[in-house]
Scaffold this motif. Structure first.
Motif, PDB file in Angstrom:
ATOM      1  N   GLY A 176       4.939   5.723  -4.968  1.00  0.00           N
ATOM      2  CA  GLY A 176       5.515   5.570  -6.295  1.00  0.00           C
ATOM      3  C   GLY A 176       6.814   4.785  -6.313  1.00  0.00           C
ATOM      4  O   GLY A 176       7.749   5.148  -7.042  1.00  0.00           O
ATOM      5  N   ILE A 177       6.887   3.720  -5.537  1.00  0.00           N
ATOM      6  CA  ILE A 177       8.084   2.890  -5.461  1.00  0.00           C
ATOM      7  C   ILE A 177       7.756   1.499  -5.995  1.00  0.00           C
ATOM      8  O   ILE A 177       6.772   0.884  -5.568  1.00  0.00           O
ATOM      9  CB  ILE A 177       8.591   2.760  -4.000  1.00  0.00           C
ATOM     10  CG1 ILE A 177       8.706   4.119  -3.323  1.00  0.00           C
ATOM     11  CG2 ILE A 177       9.928   2.031  -3.955  1.00  0.00           C
ATOM     12  CD1 ILE A 177       9.051   4.031  -1.844  1.00  0.00           C
ATOM     13  N   ALA A 178       8.585   0.980  -6.887  1.00  0.00           N
ATOM     14  CA  ALA A 178       8.437  -0.401  -7.337  1.00  0.00           C
ATOM     15  C   ALA A 178       8.848  -1.333  -6.202  1.00  0.00           C
ATOM     16  O   ALA A 178       9.697  -0.997  -5.377  1.00  0.00           O
ATOM     17  CB  ALA A 178       9.302  -0.646  -8.565  1.00  0.00           C
ATOM     18  N   LEU A 179       8.243  -2.502  -6.143  1.00  0.00           N
ATOM     19  CA  LEU A 179       8.472  -3.435  -5.035  1.00  0.00           C
ATOM     20  C   LEU A 179       8.824  -4.818  -5.557  1.00  0.00           C
ATOM     21  O   LEU A 179       8.139  -5.356  -6.428  1.00  0.00           O
ATOM     22  CB  LEU A 179       7.225  -3.526  -4.150  1.00  0.00           C
ATOM     23  CG  LEU A 179       7.211  -4.597  -3.056  1.00  0.00           C
ATOM     24  CD1 LEU A 179       8.279  -4.312  -2.011  1.00  0.00           C
ATOM     25  CD2 LEU A 179       5.829  -4.671  -2.400  1.00  0.00           C
ATOM     26  N   SER A 180       9.900  -5.392  -5.023  1.00  0.00           N
ATOM     27  CA  SER A 180      10.236  -6.785  -5.277  1.00  0.00           C
ATOM     28  C   SER A 180      10.492  -7.472  -3.944  1.00  0.00           C
ATOM     29  O   SER A 180      10.978  -6.851  -2.993  1.00  0.00           O
ATOM     30  CB  SER A 180      11.492  -6.915  -6.148  1.00  0.00           C
ATOM     31  OG  SER A 180      11.261  -6.415  -7.448  1.00  0.00           O
ATOM     32  N   GLU A 233       8.967  -4.620   7.247  1.00  0.00           N
ATOM     33  CA  GLU A 233       8.577  -4.720   5.836  1.00  0.00           C
ATOM     34  C   GLU A 233       9.178  -3.629   4.961  1.00  0.00           C
ATOM     35  O   GLU A 233       9.028  -3.651   3.748  1.00  0.00           O
ATOM     36  CB  GLU A 233       7.046  -4.695   5.653  1.00  0.00           C
ATOM     37  CG  GLU A 233       6.291  -5.772   6.384  1.00  0.00           C
ATOM     38  CD  GLU A 233       4.779  -5.665   6.191  1.00  0.00           C
ATOM     39  OE1 GLU A 233       4.334  -4.838   5.369  1.00  0.00           O
ATOM     40  OE2 GLU A 233       4.044  -6.408   6.869  1.00  0.00           O
ATOM     41  N   GLY A 234       9.830  -2.627   5.554  1.00  0.00           N
ATOM     42  CA  GLY A 234      10.245  -1.450   4.813  1.00  0.00           C
ATOM     43  C   GLY A 234       9.235  -0.335   4.865  1.00  0.00           C
ATOM     44  O   GLY A 234       9.363   0.670   4.153  1.00  0.00           O
ATOM     45  N   THR A 235       8.225  -0.472   5.745  1.00  0.00           N
ATOM     46  CA  THR A 235       7.131   0.509   5.768  1.00  0.00           C
ATOM     47  C   THR A 235       7.616   1.913   6.135  1.00  0.00           C
ATOM     48  O   THR A 235       7.151   2.899   5.554  1.00  0.00           O
ATOM     49  CB  THR A 235       6.027   0.066   6.737  1.00  0.00           C
ATOM     50  OG1 THR A 235       6.606  -0.316   8.000  1.00  0.00           O
ATOM     51  CG2 THR A 235       5.257  -1.121   6.177  1.00  0.00           C
ATOM     52  N   GLY A 236       8.548   2.010   7.076  1.00  0.00           N
ATOM     53  CA  GLY A 236       9.057   3.329   7.440  1.00  0.00           C
ATOM     54  C   GLY A 236       9.792   3.989   6.292  1.00  0.00           C
ATOM     55  O   GLY A 236       9.692   5.208   6.090  1.00  0.00           O
ATOM     56  N   ALA A 237      10.524   3.192   5.518  1.00  0.00           N
ATOM     57  CA  ALA A 237      11.242   3.733   4.366  1.00  0.00           C
ATOM     58  C   ALA A 237      10.273   4.219   3.295  1.00  0.00           C
ATOM     59  O   ALA A 237      10.465   5.284   2.694  1.00  0.00           O
ATOM     60  CB  ALA A 237      12.182   2.673   3.792  1.00  0.00           C
ATOM     61  N   ALA A 238       9.216   3.451   3.051  1.00  0.00           N
ATOM     62  CA  ALA A 238       8.232   3.866   2.047  1.00  0.00           C
ATOM     63  C   ALA A 238       7.495   5.123   2.486  1.00  0.00           C
ATOM     64  O   ALA A 238       7.202   6.005   1.661  1.00  0.00           O
ATOM     65  CB  ALA A 238       7.240   2.733   1.792  1.00  0.00           C
ATOM     66  N   LEU A 239       7.207   5.222   3.778  1.00  0.00           N
ATOM     67  CA  LEU A 239       6.514   6.405   4.284  1.00  0.00           C
ATOM     68  C   LEU A 239       7.400   7.652   4.234  1.00  0.00           C
ATOM     69  O   LEU A 239       6.900   8.767   4.058  1.00  0.00           O
ATOM     70  CB  LEU A 239       6.052   6.158   5.724  1.00  0.00           C
ATOM     71  CG  LEU A 239       4.878   5.197   5.890  1.00  0.00           C
ATOM     72  CD1 LEU A 239       4.714   4.811   7.352  1.00  0.00           C
ATOM     73  CD2 LEU A 239       3.589   5.815   5.354  1.00  0.00           C
ATOM     74  N   VAL A 279       0.833  -1.202   0.000  1.00  0.00           N
ATOM     75  CA  VAL A 279       0.000   0.000   0.000  1.00  0.00           C
ATOM     76  C   VAL A 279       0.870   1.255   0.000  1.00  0.00           C
ATOM     77  O   VAL A 279       0.655   2.197  -0.773  1.00  0.00           O
ATOM     78  CB  VAL A 279      -0.943  -0.003   1.224  1.00  0.00           C
ATOM     79  CG1 VAL A 279      -1.702   1.305   1.319  1.00  0.00           C
ATOM     80  CG2 VAL A 279      -1.911  -1.181   1.149  1.00  0.00           C
ATOM     81  N   PHE A 280       1.893   1.258   0.864  1.00  0.00           N
ATOM     82  CA  PHE A 280       2.728   2.454   1.001  1.00  0.00           C
ATOM     83  C   PHE A 280       3.634   2.642  -0.215  1.00  0.00           C
ATOM     84  O   PHE A 280       3.902   3.789  -0.613  1.00  0.00           O
ATOM     85  CB  PHE A 280       3.559   2.390   2.283  1.00  0.00           C
ATOM     86  CG  PHE A 280       2.727   2.388   3.553  1.00  0.00           C
ATOM     87  CD1 PHE A 280       1.441   2.901   3.566  1.00  0.00           C
ATOM     88  CD2 PHE A 280       3.238   1.855   4.723  1.00  0.00           C
ATOM     89  CE1 PHE A 280       0.674   2.891   4.716  1.00  0.00           C
ATOM     90  CE2 PHE A 280       2.490   1.852   5.893  1.00  0.00           C
ATOM     91  CZ  PHE A 280       1.198   2.368   5.887  1.00  0.00           C
TER      92      PHE A 280
END
Length: 346
Positions: free
Chosen positions: A101-105, A315-321, A95-96
């Protein structure tokens, strides 16, 4: 072992970057940390007009042998189930990343499950989880080196495709415990101050986790307590943590912007920075985790994170936020009028 050629960014243009920031139509320093961030990214890319091309989030997943002993509130099966959730687009990080606008793998570094080939999944599996550090080192030196190398290869491919900013996330039941042990071993901070509730342990569960980790630390110390970064990584780490460390080293070598998430990602960054101290210059520390050991990491790395939201999801949520703030820092540097261009007395 792998070697990385990581040098600190050339600071020859630092004054020019600071002058560009200071001549924007605002009081000096009025954009606070965003100004520092803009200068940092300009130095990383060695330009007065940086860009954040092809941003990519990598979520590294792996299982831990010690999870079966009860260091986490969740059963080990949750690791592979959450990987499925990531691949189906339903987790917080999905979601984040979409919002930012970040691609996710997702990288299978060592999950105790066999996945079918699917878009968005990178198969880099070392083994079906690590050994239990309660009884023996979590991985062999050869496995650790292989994980570091595979992580580096993934990021080098991204760099070749034009990616200039990479975020780091993780999934692995039991990996807050591994991060606690790594942080304790590399910083010397008391183990009790590095151990938190992870996915939500109650008081009894936290006491059990602390006792088990004290057992693991005691076994390591009895074996000589080798505090060399890769030795600590092999002793307590997960394949996802080792692979992240390699990926970070390759990203810094390629002069990318590294988005560092919370506690578990911070453990990988701590290892990587102990191997190559200049790596820290390429890192944006995105948030301060609610996990107590994260403060020890940030202090050791002399890092000031962008956000402090009480996050502890991983999950990387802080980085995405935090990525919209990174984009904002670059945008104001590139697009905001100067006093001269705007005709404003400065």
């Amino acid at each position: 072992m792998h070697s990385f050629a990581i040098t600190a960014p050339d600071r020859g243009m630092e004054n020019s970057l600071k002058h560009k920031v200071d001549r924007k139509t605002k009081p000096p320093g009025a954009l606070g940390q965003l100004e520092t961030l803009a200068v940092q990214i300009g130095l990383i890319q060695q330009t007065l007009s940086p860009s954040l091309d092809r941003p990519q989030m990598l979520v590294f997943a792996g299982d831990h042998g010690a999870a079966k002993a009860g260091v986490s509130a969740s059963p080990q099966e949750v690791t592979w189930q959450m990987v499925g959730n990531f691949l189906n687009g339903g987790a917080a990080i999905n979601v984040f990343c979409r919002a930012s606008g970040i691609a996710l793998s997702v990288v299978d570094a060592g999950v105790a499950h066999d996945f079918v080939t699917v878009d968005g999944l990178i198969d880099a599996k070392i083994a079906h989880g690590t050994a239990s550090y309660l009884d023996q080192p979590a991985m062999s030196a050869a496995q650790c080196a292989e994980a570091v190398g595979r992580g580096a290869a993934i990021v080098r491919q991204l760099a070749a495709q034009g990616c200039r900013v990479v975020g780091f996330g993780e999934m692995g039941i039991g990996n807050t415990a591994a991060a606690s042990l790594i942080t304790h071993a590399l910083t010397g901070v008391a183990l009790a101050d590095c151990v938190g509730r992870g996915t939500g342990l109650d008081d009894a569960g936290l006491a059990r986790k602390q006792a088990l980790l004290a057992q693991a630390a005691g076994r390591w110390q009895a074996a000589g307590g080798d505090a060399a970064p890769l030795a600590v990584l092999a002793e307590f780490g997960g394949f996802e943590i080792a692979m992240m460390a390699g990926a970070m080293l390759a990203a810094a070598e390629a002069k990318m912007v590294l988005l560092i998430d919370g506690f578990i990602v911070g453990a990988a960054a701590l290892v990587a920075a102990r191997l190559e101290p200049a790596l820290v210059d390429y890192c944006v520390f995105c948030h301060r985790s609610a996990e107590p050991g994260h403060r020890a990491q940030l202090q050791a790395l002399r890092a000031e994170p962008l956000l402090d939201l009480g996050l502890r999801l991983g999950e990387g949520t802080g980085a995405a936020l935090a990525f919209p703030l990174v984009k904002a820092a670059v945008a104001f540097l590139n697009e905001m009028a100067s006093f001269e261009s705007a005709g404003v007395a400065g």
